[in-house]
Design a protein around this motif. Structure first.
Motif, PDB file in Angstrom:
ATOM      1  N   GLU A   5       0.806  -1.215   0.000  1.00 22.14           N
ATOM      2  CA  GLU A   5       0.000   0.000   0.000  1.00 22.14           C
ATOM      3  C   GLU A   5       0.843   1.271   0.000  1.00 22.14           C
ATOM      4  O   GLU A   5       0.338   2.359  -0.174  1.00 22.14           O
ATOM      5  CB  GLU A   5      -0.988  -0.003   1.180  1.00 22.14           C
ATOM      6  N   LYS A  18      -4.790  -1.587  -4.483  1.00 25.47           N
ATOM      7  CA  LYS A  18      -5.886  -2.079  -3.642  1.00 25.47           C
ATOM      8  C   LYS A  18      -5.918  -3.606  -3.620  1.00 25.47           C
ATOM      9  O   LYS A  18      -6.147  -4.216  -2.570  1.00 25.47           O
ATOM     10  CB  LYS A  18      -7.224  -1.522  -4.140  1.00 25.47           C
ATOM     11  N   PHE A  19      -5.721  -4.217  -4.799  1.00 29.43           N
ATOM     12  CA  PHE A  19      -5.712  -5.677  -4.854  1.00 29.43           C
ATOM     13  C   PHE A  19      -4.600  -6.228  -3.971  1.00 29.43           C
ATOM     14  O   PHE A  19      -4.808  -7.169  -3.204  1.00 29.43           O
ATOM     15  CB  PHE A  19      -5.540  -6.183  -6.290  1.00 29.43           C
ATOM     16  N   LYS A  22      -5.431  -5.833  -0.244  1.00 31.47           N
ATOM     17  CA  LYS A  22      -6.469  -6.808   0.135  1.00 31.47           C
ATOM     18  C   LYS A  22      -5.876  -8.214   0.201  1.00 31.47           C
ATOM     19  O   LYS A  22      -6.131  -8.957   1.148  1.00 31.47           O
ATOM     20  CB  LYS A  22      -7.621  -6.755  -0.860  1.00 31.47           C
ATOM     21  N   TYR A  23      -5.084  -8.582  -0.799  1.00 31.27           N
ATOM     22  CA  TYR A  23      -4.493  -9.922  -0.834  1.00 31.27           C
ATOM     23  C   TYR A  23      -3.623 -10.155   0.406  1.00 31.27           C
ATOM     24  O   TYR A  23      -3.754 -11.174   1.085  1.00 31.27           O
ATOM     25  CB  TYR A  23      -3.662 -10.105  -2.111  1.00 31.27           C
ATOM     26  N   SER A  25      -3.701  -8.611   3.243  1.00 24.22           N
ATOM     27  CA  SER A  25      -4.505  -8.605   4.469  1.00 24.22           C
ATOM     28  C   SER A  25      -5.230  -9.936   4.682  1.00 24.22           C
ATOM     29  O   SER A  25      -5.566 -10.273   5.818  1.00 24.22           O
ATOM     30  CB  SER A  25      -5.516  -7.461   4.449  1.00 24.22           C
ATOM     31  N   GLU A  26      -5.451 -10.687   3.601  1.00 26.59           N
ATOM     32  CA  GLU A  26      -6.168 -11.962   3.702  1.00 26.59           C
ATOM     33  C   GLU A  26      -5.246 -13.168   3.875  1.00 26.59           C
ATOM     34  O   GLU A  26      -5.718 -14.293   4.013  1.00 26.59           O
ATOM     35  CB  GLU A  26      -7.060 -12.143   2.479  1.00 26.59           C
ATOM     36  N   GLN A 103      -5.051 -14.097  -9.573  1.00 29.19           N
ATOM     37  CA  GLN A 103      -4.338 -13.536  -8.426  1.00 29.19           C
ATOM     38  C   GLN A 103      -2.913 -13.107  -8.802  1.00 29.19           C
ATOM     39  O   GLN A 103      -2.577 -11.933  -8.710  1.00 29.19           O
ATOM     40  CB  GLN A 103      -4.314 -14.528  -7.269  1.00 29.19           C
ATOM     41  N   TYR A 107      -1.658  -9.325  -9.150  1.00 30.59           N
ATOM     42  CA  TYR A 107      -0.714  -8.844  -8.145  1.00 30.59           C
ATOM     43  C   TYR A 107       0.525  -8.270  -8.827  1.00 30.59           C
ATOM     44  O   TYR A 107       1.055  -7.237  -8.423  1.00 30.59           O
ATOM     45  CB  TYR A 107      -0.330 -10.000  -7.218  1.00 30.59           C
TER      46      TYR A 107
END
Length: 185
Positions: A5, A18-19, A22-23, A25-26, A103, A107
């Protein structure tokens, strides 16, 4: 280290930023990138060492490395072309496509192909299941070669398949790390 980020705007699009955020964070809090590759490489090296220790006076059988490695490259190409980049609506094949195309290729884009943390190894390295599947396939082909030719040939086939995978993973991660003393882009 720079987190996804925090990457400069000029390097990647907002969608990619953003992707990535999010990736990351998961990713499970239990996932450790260094443990992931450590276990993968330790298992691969241990399997290779065990096979080599079982060989007896191997000579010409080592020449099988070349055709098996070439076949491995064609196999890797075919997986990329026909499975990783084409949606096939069968559970395992769909999962491979989703992980790779939806993915990995979101990424990493031509705007930014590098990672900033070992946590991101999750998007670079194959899941540990791939080594197990490859070991099973290598065991089947190794057994066939061992039965049809001799045990040394079987071990060479297995060793080459596992070694090829480990070399692939090594060079693949080199594509996704920032320039350093080992990797010069």
């Amino acid at each position: 280290h720079i987190h996804p980020e925090q990457c400069p705007v000029a390097m990647m699009t907002e969608r990619q930023r953003k992707f990535r955020a999010k990736y990351v964070s998961e990713i499970s809090r239990w996932h450790n990138g260094l443990v992931h590759i450590g276990v993968t490489y330790a298992a691969g090296i241990a399997a290779i060492a065990w096979c080599v220790s079982r060989m007896q006076n191997a000579g010409w059988e080592w020449l099988l490395v070349l055709p098996v490695a070439i076949a491995g490259n064609f196999g890797e190409w075919a997986m990329h072309k026909y499975v990783m980049h084409r949606l096939i609506d069968v559970f395992a094949l769909r999962a491979i496509y989703d992980r790779h195309t939806r993915q990995h290729h979101q990424y990493f884009t031509d705007n930014d192909v590098t990672i900033s943390t070992v946590r991101e190894f999750r998007i670079v390295f194959f899941p540990w299941r791939v080594l197990i599947v490859l070991a099973v396939m290598g065991g089947i082909l190794g057994y066939a070669a061992g039965t049809l030719i001799n045990p040394n040939a079987g071990y060479v086939v297995f060793v080459t398949m596992i070694g090829h995978y480990m070399v692939y993973e090594t060079f693949h991660v080199c594509c996704h790390v920032r320039e350093n003393a080992f990797v010069r882009n």
